[in-house]
Design a protein around this motif. Structure first.
Motif, mmCIF file in Angstrom:
data_model
loop_
_atom_site.group_PDB
_atom_site.id
_atom_site.type_symbol
_atom_site.label_atom_id
_atom_site.label_comp_id
_atom_site.label_asym_id
_atom_site.label_seq_id
_atom_site.Cartn_x
_atom_site.Cartn_y
_atom_site.Cartn_z
ATOM 1 N N PRO A 114 -9.365 25.479 0.326
ATOM 2 C CA PRO A 114 -10.494 25.381 -0.608
ATOM 3 C C PRO A 114 -10.726 23.936 -1.043
ATOM 4 C CG PRO A 114 -9.008 27.153 -1.234
ATOM 5 C CD PRO A 114 -8.316 26.375 -0.154
ATOM 6 N N LEU A 115 -11.961 23.612 -1.333
ATOM 7 C CA LEU A 115 -12.294 22.269 -1.799
ATOM 8 C C LEU A 115 -11.655 21.991 -3.152
ATOM 9 C CD1 LEU A 115 -16.095 22.181 -0.915
ATOM 10 C CD2 LEU A 115 -14.325 20.767 0.127
ATOM 11 N N PRO A 116 -11.250 20.744 -3.412
ATOM 12 C CA PRO A 116 -10.765 20.402 -4.755
ATOM 13 C C PRO A 116 -11.857 20.696 -5.787
ATOM 14 C CG PRO A 116 -10.344 18.625 -3.196
ATOM 15 C CD PRO A 116 -11.226 19.606 -2.493
ATOM 16 N N GLY A 117 -11.473 21.270 -6.883
ATOM 17 C CA GLY A 117 -12.457 21.626 -7.901
ATOM 18 C C GLY A 117 -12.959 23.049 -7.791
ATOM 19 N N THR A 118 -12.523 23.773 -6.753
ATOM 20 C CA THR A 118 -12.917 25.180 -6.624
ATOM 21 C C THR A 118 -12.284 25.983 -7.747
ATOM 22 O OG1 THR A 118 -13.079 24.995 -4.215
ATOM 23 C CG2 THR A 118 -12.860 27.207 -5.132
ATOM 24 N N LYS A 119 -13.092 26.714 -8.482
ATOM 25 C CA LYS A 119 -12.597 27.488 -9.620
ATOM 26 C C LYS A 119 -12.224 28.899 -9.177
ATOM 27 C CE LYS A 119 -15.332 24.969 -13.055
ATOM 28 N NZ LYS A 119 -16.368 25.073 -14.123
ATOM 29 N N PRO A 120 -11.017 29.350 -9.515
ATOM 30 C CA PRO A 120 -10.629 30.723 -9.160
ATOM 31 C C PRO A 120 -11.443 31.740 -9.956
ATOM 32 C CG PRO A 120 -8.969 29.706 -10.584
ATOM 33 C CD PRO A 120 -9.960 28.628 -10.233
ATOM 34 N N ASP A 167 -15.583 26.484 2.070
ATOM 35 C CA ASP A 167 -16.257 27.307 1.062
ATOM 36 C C ASP A 167 -15.769 28.751 1.088
ATOM 37 O OD1 ASP A 167 -17.876 25.219 0.126
ATOM 38 O OD2 ASP A 167 -19.341 25.549 1.712
ATOM 39 N N TYR A 168 -15.209 29.179 2.209
ATOM 40 C CA TYR A 168 -14.803 30.575 2.366
ATOM 41 C C TYR A 168 -13.288 30.744 2.461
ATOM 42 C CZ TYR A 168 -19.675 30.343 3.727
ATOM 43 O OH TYR A 168 -21.025 30.081 3.748
ATOM 44 N N ALA A 169 -12.546 29.656 2.193
ATOM 45 C CA ALA A 169 -11.093 29.698 2.350
ATOM 46 C C ALA A 169 -10.416 30.628 1.352
ATOM 47 C CB ALA A 169 -10.516 28.286 2.218
ATOM 48 N N ASN A 170 -11.057 30.876 0.219
ATOM 49 C CA ASN A 170 -10.456 31.739 -0.809
ATOM 50 C C ASN A 170 -10.789 33.216 -0.629
ATOM 51 O OD1 ASN A 170 -8.844 30.135 -2.398
ATOM 52 N ND2 ASN A 170 -10.500 29.484 -3.744
ATOM 53 N N ILE A 171 -11.601 33.547 0.352
ATOM 54 C CA ILE A 171 -11.985 34.942 0.547
ATOM 55 C C ILE A 171 -10.883 35.652 1.326
ATOM 56 C CG2 ILE A 171 -13.695 36.516 1.523
ATOM 57 C CD1 ILE A 171 -15.788 34.377 1.172
ATOM 58 N N GLY A 172 -10.109 36.487 0.648
ATOM 59 C CA GLY A 172 -9.012 37.200 1.285
ATOM 60 C C GLY A 172 -9.360 38.647 1.565
ATOM 61 N N ARG A 173 -8.368 39.399 1.962
ATOM 62 C CA ARG A 173 -8.553 40.819 2.244
ATOM 63 C C ARG A 173 -8.967 41.555 0.975
ATOM 64 N NH1 ARG A 173 -6.240 42.447 7.101
ATOM 65 N NH2 ARG A 173 -6.173 44.596 6.348
ATOM 66 N N THR A 174 -9.807 42.559 1.132
ATOM 67 C CA THR A 174 -10.225 43.364 -0.020
ATOM 68 C C THR A 174 -9.030 44.106 -0.602
ATOM 69 O OG1 THR A 174 -12.403 43.634 0.984
ATOM 70 C CG2 THR A 174 -11.836 45.146 -0.794
ATOM 71 N N SER A 175 -8.159 44.617 0.236
ATOM 72 C CA SER A 175 -6.901 45.242 -0.167
ATOM 73 C C SER A 175 -5.973 45.205 1.038
ATOM 74 C CB SER A 175 -7.128 46.682 -0.637
ATOM 75 O OG SER A 175 -7.447 47.517 0.462
ATOM 76 N N ILE A 176 -4.748 45.698 0.859
ATOM 77 C CA ILE A 176 -3.794 45.692 1.967
ATOM 78 C C ILE A 176 -4.263 46.583 3.112
ATOM 79 C CG2 ILE A 176 -2.394 47.598 1.072
ATOM 80 C CD1 ILE A 176 0.073 46.045 2.089
ATOM 81 N N TRP A 177 -5.100 47.587 2.774
ATOM 82 C CA TRP A 177 -5.596 48.505 3.788
ATOM 83 C C TRP A 177 -6.986 48.141 4.296
ATOM 84 C CZ3 TRP A 177 -1.459 50.862 5.124
ATOM 85 C CH2 TRP A 177 -0.516 51.247 4.185
ATOM 86 N N GLN A 178 -7.656 47.225 3.603
ATOM 87 C CA GLN A 178 -9.030 46.882 3.958
ATOM 88 C C GLN A 178 -9.137 45.423 4.377
ATOM 89 O OE1 GLN A 178 -10.463 48.300 0.039
ATOM 90 N NE2 GLN A 178 -12.003 49.438 1.200
ATOM 91 N N ASN A 179 -9.924 45.169 5.412
ATOM 92 C CA ASN A 179 -10.091 43.814 5.914
ATOM 93 C C ASN A 179 -10.989 43.001 4.973
ATOM 94 O OD1 ASN A 179 -9.877 41.615 7.542
ATOM 95 N ND2 ASN A 179 -10.668 42.599 9.378
ATOM 96 N N LEU A 188 -18.729 18.390 -3.175
ATOM 97 C CA LEU A 188 -17.761 17.706 -2.327
ATOM 98 C C LEU A 188 -17.056 16.614 -3.128
ATOM 99 C CD1 LEU A 188 -19.752 17.313 1.023
ATOM 100 C CD2 LEU A 188 -18.031 19.020 0.449
ATOM 101 N N PRO A 189 -15.804 16.303 -2.792
ATOM 102 C CA PRO A 189 -15.093 15.214 -3.489
ATOM 103 C C PRO A 189 -15.863 13.908 -3.411
ATOM 104 C CG PRO A 189 -13.575 16.466 -2.106
ATOM 105 C CD PRO A 189 -14.962 16.952 -1.776
ATOM 106 N N SER A 190 -15.669 13.066 -4.392
ATOM 107 C CA SER A 190 -16.369 11.783 -4.456
ATOM 108 C C SER A 190 -16.092 10.957 -3.200
ATOM 109 C CB SER A 190 -15.901 11.002 -5.689
ATOM 110 O OG SER A 190 -16.506 9.742 -5.747
ATOM 111 N N GLY A 191 -17.141 10.394 -2.659
ATOM 112 C CA GLY A 191 -17.005 9.551 -1.478
ATOM 113 C C GLY A 191 -17.238 10.268 -0.172
ATOM 114 N N ILE A 192 -17.301 11.603 -0.207
ATOM 115 C CA ILE A 192 -17.548 12.382 1.003
ATOM 116 C C ILE A 192 -19.022 12.764 1.050
ATOM 117 C CG2 ILE A 192 -17.008 14.497 2.270
ATOM 118 C CD1 ILE A 192 -14.252 14.421 1.116
ATOM 119 N N LEU A 193 -19.681 12.433 2.136
ATOM 120 C CA LEU A 193 -21.098 12.740 2.274
ATOM 121 C C LEU A 193 -21.281 14.110 2.915
ATOM 122 C CD1 LEU A 193 -22.440 9.299 3.568
ATOM 123 C CD2 LEU A 193 -22.546 10.213 1.235
#
Length: 337
Positions: free
Chosen positions: A39-45, A88-100, A198-203
């Protein structure tokens, strides 16, 4: 070969080969992908309510009509400040242990993309009204009503969240529309959808297939932005295209003493930081701050509102708006300290 004459050895060998290939082709690349795309720095849980709202968002089928992906094309600029990326999608995990993992990115856009809707439409009142009856705020909407997420009470409790619904949308019922906990959780998730800078300095990657830019500069007003387009994009959802608002929900700008008045500081403060006019109207979010509006854009919006729907307010310049915006920032900063 003896292996083909011994079914036990054949099945065991085939099973081991299948397991090895599955790890090599599926599991190992998935782990590498997770490691390489954090996840990008600054991503809020997500908060507890937003997590519960996310499950409701999935179970209610919102993913069938709304996407969460800003494509690298010019027409998607309205949905985010930059094209989407793997982080942007790195924090999207499985819905549950039984569901993708749910396909929150979506498959089509029957409704608008929601990648940055938390900034684009941060008003809790608007979102609750939209869930109860989308036609109450967007007359052309084809979205179904989610009235089962609400109750109509003759005497609401003090702790109840009352939705400011105009009477014509109550279908003859009397009482106050009250949001259930599920409705509030769903709105909490919708409001959490904000594209992480995006972090400062990244275009960011540039949008492709740019449209021809039409010069809307008006030499008399000194503006290089279109006030009508800005109003339609940021204000019309609540105050409506005709400026008349919604009775009992959002105030009218037609003949408004704020719009036509001389208190320009109050006017700019409302645009930038919002306003709480309860119990008469819903709470307005700080649209200007959320959308990072410049003095040129704020001036264009004010001039459009002051010259539309019969209003005859005095025109303003970006220079005087900038002075007020700077003063408001200092005042807000001092208040928060």
């Amino acid at each position: 070969m003896n292996i083909f004459n011994n079914h036990k050895r054949l099945y065991i060998t085939a099973g081991l080969l299948f397991t090895f290939l599955t790890y090599l082709v599926v599991i190992m690349p998935a782990f590498q992908n997770q490691y390489n795309n954090l996840p990008l720095p600054g991503t809020k849980p997500l908060s507890g309510d937003a997590k519960a709202g996310k499950l409701l968002y999935i179970s209610e089928g919102c993913v069938g009509c709304h996407s969460q992906q800003v494509r690298n094309v010019e027409m998607d600029k309205m949905f985010g400040s930059r094209p989407g990326m793997a982080a942007d999608y790195a924090n999207i995990g499985r819905t549950s242990i039984w569901q993708n993992t749910a396909t929150l990115m979506g498959t089509e856009r029957t409704g608008p993309d929601l990648t940055d809707v938390g900034n684009r439409q941060p008003s809790k009142d608007w979102n609750l009204m939209h869930l109860f009856n989308p036609r109450s705020v967007v007359p052309q909407s084809i979205m179904p009503s989610y009235k089962w997420l609400f109750e109509i009470k003759a005497v609401p409790l003090k702790t109840d969240i009352i939705v400011s619904m105009p009477e014509q949308f109550l279908n003859g019922k009397t009482g106050k529309v009250v949001a259930t906990n599920e409705a509030l959780q769903l709105v909490a998730y919708i409001q959490s959808l904000k594209q992480t800078p995006l972090p400062s300095g990244i275009l960011p990657a540039e949008f492709l297939y740019k449209k021809e830019v039409v010069d809307t500069k008006n030499s008399k007003e000194g503006e290089s932005v279109n006030g009508k387009s800005l109003y339609e994009a940021n204000c019309a959802a609540c105050h409506q295209a005709n400026g008349e608002g919604l009775k009992g929900a959002f105030p009218s700008l037609k003949g408004s003493p704020v719009v036509e008045g001389e208190n320009l500081e109050l006017y700019v403060d409302i645009i930038m930081n919002g306003y709480d006019a309860r119990p008469e109207f819903g709470v307005m979010a700080g649209v200007g701050t959320n959308m990072n509006l410049t003095e040129n854009e704020v001036a264009a919006i004010i001039n459009y509102e002051r010259s539309s729907w019969g209003n005859k307010g005095k025109k303003v310049t970006p220079e005087e708006i900038k002075k007020i915006m700077d003063f408001i920032k200092i005042k807000v900063s001092a208040t928060n300290q």
